[in-house]
Design an enzyme around this catalytic site. Structure first.
Site, PDB file in Angstrom:
ATOM      1  N   HIS A 159       0.818  -1.227   0.000  1.00 31.97           N
ATOM      2  CA  HIS A 159       0.000   0.000   0.000  1.00 31.97           C
ATOM      3  C   HIS A 159       0.848   1.273   0.000  1.00 31.97           C
ATOM      4  O   HIS A 159       0.318   2.358  -0.206  1.00 31.97           O
ATOM      5  CB  HIS A 159      -0.935   0.029   1.214  1.00 31.97           C
ATOM      6  CG  HIS A 159      -1.976  -1.036   1.188  1.00 31.97           C
ATOM      7  ND1 HIS A 159      -2.846  -1.195   0.132  1.00 31.97           N
ATOM      8  CD2 HIS A 159      -2.282  -2.022   2.074  1.00 31.97           C
ATOM      9  CE1 HIS A 159      -3.650  -2.225   0.380  1.00 31.97           C
ATOM     10  NE2 HIS A 159      -3.321  -2.749   1.545  1.00 31.97           N
ATOM     11  N   ASP A 195      -2.634 -10.392  -2.839  1.00 29.24           N
ATOM     12  CA  ASP A 195      -3.243  -9.988  -1.571  1.00 29.24           C
ATOM     13  C   ASP A 195      -4.704  -9.603  -1.834  1.00 29.24           C
ATOM     14  O   ASP A 195      -5.047  -9.132  -2.914  1.00 29.24           O
ATOM     15  CB  ASP A 195      -2.461  -8.786  -1.004  1.00 29.24           C
ATOM     16  CG  ASP A 195      -2.964  -8.311   0.353  1.00 29.24           C
ATOM     17  OD1 ASP A 195      -2.316  -8.657   1.360  1.00 29.24           O
ATOM     18  OD2 ASP A 195      -3.990  -7.599   0.411  1.00 29.24           O
TER      19      ASP A 195
END
Ligand code: OKP
Ligand code: MG
Ligand code: ZN
Length: 343
Positions: A159, A195
C-alpha cells in the site's frame, strides 16, 4: 526455496489501530510473521537466512528522500511534542488545500499518509528498514540464480506509495525489489499482487512506466480498502498505458472465480516474457480472514502456488497481508509448496 527472515520485525509492536471509531489491537501483529516462520520450518521448505543490510540506497529508488527522512524522525518528533499515544494522523490535505509539507508533526503525519489505521510507534523505523532488507536479500538470491525465494517481510509494503504510508505499510518492499531487479539488468519485471487488497502503492509507483508491469487481484475498492484506487479502468498512463491491470471481485468470491482472474493475469505476464516476477503474497483472501470477503480455503493455496510456478519465471515472493493468524502459516506455505511442486 529459501526464506529470508529478520527478528527485527518484532520492533513493530503498535498497540493501536483506529477501527470503527475505537482503538483496537492491530490486525498486523508480530505473531503473523512468527507463525509463518514456524510453518516454514515445520514443513522444511528450505534454509532460513537473515537479511543483509542494504541501507537506504535501494529504498530511495522508489521512495522520495523527504518521505524517508520523515519516517526516520517521525516517532522522535511525536514524542518531543509530548503526545501521550502512538502517532496517528487526524488531518489531511483535502481537495482545494495546499499540498506543502508543514513543520508541525501533526501536519507532516497527514501529508505523508492516506489513512489513520496505521500508527507510527517506537521501533517502527527499525522494523520497516529490516523488512526492506529482507526483501532485498531474497531478491539478490533470485538475481543470483535461485529459481525463487521467499521474503518473509513484516511490516508489509504494497500500500505504500513513493511518499505515503498507510494500510499497515511504510516501505513498498515489492516495488523496491522490482526496481532492484531492473537496476541489476532485468529489462522487464512483473509484479503480481494476490493480496486481498489492491496494491495501490505498487500501482502508483510504476503507473507511468512500461518496464514494470503491475497486476493486482482484489476486493472491489468501491466496497473495501483502499477505497480510492484499484478500479478496472486504471490501465496505466503515458508510456505505462497497458502496463497496469486491476481484476476486481465482489464479496463472497470463491477460489474458482478468483482462479479465472489469476489465469488472465498469468496469460498477460507470460505473453510479456518478463525477466523476473515479484509476487506480493497476501493470504487475506482466506475464507476466515477477519477483515476481508473472499472465500479461499487452505487447499486452494496449493493450486494458487502451482499456477504461479507454471509461469516458470525467476520469482520473488514478498509477504503482504493475512490476518487469520491460526491459518496464515499453512496458507502461505501452501502457496510456496504448490509453487515448488510445479517447477
Ligand atoms: C493491509 B494489507 C479493518 C479495516 C482495515 C486497512 C486494511 C489494510 C490491509 N476494519 N483497513 O493489504 O493486507
Ligand atoms: Mg491484490
Ligand atoms: Zn491485504
Amino acid at each position: 526455496m529459501k526464506t529470508v527472515f529478520s527478528p527485527l520485525h518484532n520492533r513493530r509492536t503498535a498497540t493501536t489501530e483506529l477501527d470503527g471509531g475505537i482503538l483496537i489491537a492491530p490486525h498486523e501483529k508480530p505473531s503473523r510473521a512468527e507463525t509463518i516462520l514456524g510453518r516454514v520450518k515445520q514443513e522444511q521448505l528450505g534454509e532460513v537466512l537473515p537479511p543483509r543490510e542494504y541501507g537506504l540506497g535501494p529504498v530511495l529508488r522508489v521512495h522520495t528522500q523527504d518521505y524517508v527522512d520523515f519516517l526516520r524522525v517521525s516517532w522522535a518528533d511525536w514524542i518531543a511534542e509530548g503526545k501521550p499515544g502512538e502517532a496517528i494522523s487526524a488531518v489531511w490535505p483535502g481537495r482545494g488545500m495546499r499540498h506543502r509539507v508543514p513543520k508541525d508533526i501533526d501536519g507532516r503525519l497527514g501529508y505523508y499518509s492516506f489513512g489513520a489505521e496505521t500508527s507510527i510507534t517506537e521501533g517502527t523505523w527499525d522494523a520497516v528498514c529490516a523488512s526492506a532488507d529482507v526483501a532485498l536479500t531474497a531478491q539478490a538470491l533470485v538475481a543470483n540464480g535461485e529459481s525463487a525465494a521467499f521474503a518473509l517481510c513484516r511490516p508489509p509494503g504494497h500500500h505504500a506509495h513513493a511518499d505515503l504510508f498507510g494500510g499497515y505499510c511504510f516501505f513498498n518492499n515489492a516495488a523496491i525489489s522490482a526496481q532492484a531487479f531492473r537496476d541489476q539488468g532485468a529489462k522487464r519485471v512483473a509484479v503480481l499482487d494476490v493480496d486481498f487488497h489492491h496494491g495501490n502503492g505498487t500501482q502508483s509507483i510504476f503507473y507511468q512506466r512500461d518496464d514494470v508491469m503491475t497486476i493486482s487481484l482484489h476486493g472491489d475498492p468501491d466496497l473495501v480498502f483502499p477505497h480510492f484506487l484499484g478500479f478496472e479502468d486504471e490501465t496505466g498512463e503515458g508510456p505505462g498505458e497497458g502496463f497496469n491491470l486491476n481484476l476486481v471481485y465482489p464479496p463472497g468470491t470463491p477460489f474458482s472465480v478468483w482462479l479465472d482472474g489469476l489465469e488472465t493475469a498469468c496469460a498477460r505476464i507470460a505473453a510479456w516474457q518478463p525477466d523476473a516476477l515479484v509476487i506480493a503474497l497476501g493470504v487475506d483472501t482466506f475464507e476466515d480472514d477477519p477483515i476481508s470477503f473472499f472465500k479461499l480455503r487452505s487447499a486452494d493455496y496449493l493450486l494458487m502456488g502451482e499456477r504461479l510456478g507454471k509461469l516458470n519465471l525467476p520469482t520473488l515472493f514478498t509477504m503482504e497481508g493475512g490476518y487469520d493468524v491460526d491459518a496464515i502459516g499453512v496458507n502461505v506455505v501452501n502457496v510456496l509448496k504448490g509453487f515448488e511442486q510445479a517447477r
